[in-house]
Write an enzyme that holds these catalytic residues in place. Structure first.
Site, PDB file in Angstrom:
ATOM      1  N   VAL A 266     -45.125 113.944-106.595  1.00  0.00           N
ATOM      2  CA  VAL A 266     -45.955 113.399-105.523  1.00  0.00           C
ATOM      3  C   VAL A 266     -47.283 113.023-106.162  1.00  0.00           C
ATOM      4  O   VAL A 266     -47.651 113.542-107.213  1.00  0.00           O
ATOM      5  CB  VAL A 266     -46.158 114.392-104.351  1.00  0.00           C
ATOM      6  CG1 VAL A 266     -44.869 114.566-103.563  1.00  0.00           C
ATOM      7  CG2 VAL A 266     -46.693 115.720-104.823  1.00  0.00           C
ATOM      8  N   SER A 267     -48.002 112.124-105.519  1.00  0.00           N
ATOM      9  CA  SER A 267     -49.218 111.582-106.130  1.00  0.00           C
ATOM     10  C   SER A 267     -50.439 112.486-106.026  1.00  0.00           C
ATOM     11  O   SER A 267     -51.307 112.453-106.889  1.00  0.00           O
ATOM     12  CB  SER A 267     -49.553 110.226-105.513  1.00  0.00           C
ATOM     13  OG  SER A 267     -48.505 109.319-105.764  1.00  0.00           O
TER      14      SER A 267
END
Length: 189
Positions: free
Chosen positions: A8-9
């Site tokens: 995930v970012s």
């Protein structure tokens, strides 16, 4: 062995959707990162790549979780292929263990190669057009005008130092030295 990788970012995003899907797909080990896809240094991906062995399959939830650029994905897939490791994306239907997956990989690689060639062609054409207009196609114009170069030559001939001349002309010493390398500074006087 199926090895999963999820990313995930940002730290406040949840990996559960991806890790659940990877576990359901049969991944025995799942590595994770909470980092931007643009970042080169992703410890979870590094660990996953170090862990997988010939005959294993690296499984991801979606291609964009692995990287942002097609070129980066292709290089990674080629590296895995050279190590005899398959690569699968659960949501994109991409699996290099299948004939259609290998075909898709080769098509993507060909598209990326064509893109590189087109960029090269456009660059060469742009440089040629700049030269045709009288430029050198090599970047921005020099701050040293022809008048400044003449003045510098006269001052060198008169015995002034390059540092003093650069200061007088209000240019950096590196700019001056680029226009008057050591062999030219001594031949002027």
């Amino acid at each position: 062995m199926l090895i999963g990788y999820a990313r995930v970012s940002t730290a406040d995003q949840d990996l559960a959707l991806q890790t659940d899907a990877l576990t359901k797909a049969g991944c025995e080990k799942v590595f994770t990162d909470k980092a931007s896809g643009a970042k080169v240094d992703r410890p979870g991906l590094t660990e996953a790549l170090d862990f997988v062995r010939a005959g294993d399959t690296l499984v991801i939830w979606k291609l964009d979780r692995l990287g942002r650029s097609i070129q980066g994905l292709i290089e990674l897939a080629a590296n895995l292929s050279a190590r005899k490791i398959d690569f699968r994306s659960l949501t994109d239907g991409f699996d290099t263990a299948t004939p259609s997956g290998r075909l898709l990989f080769h098509i993507l690689a060909s598209v990326a190669e064509m893109e590189r060639e087109l960029i090269k062609e456009r660059t060469i054409a742009g440089l040629a057009a700049a030269r045709a207009r009288g430029g050198n196609g090599g970047g921005r114009k020099s701050v040293m005008t022809p008048d400044m170069l003449d003045t510098a030559r006269k001052l060198l001939k008169a015995g002034d130092s390059p540092v003093k001349i650069a200061k007088l002309l209000q240019v950096g010493r590196s700019t001056f030295y680029r226009h008057f390398p050591a062999n030219e500074r001594t031949s002027v006087s």
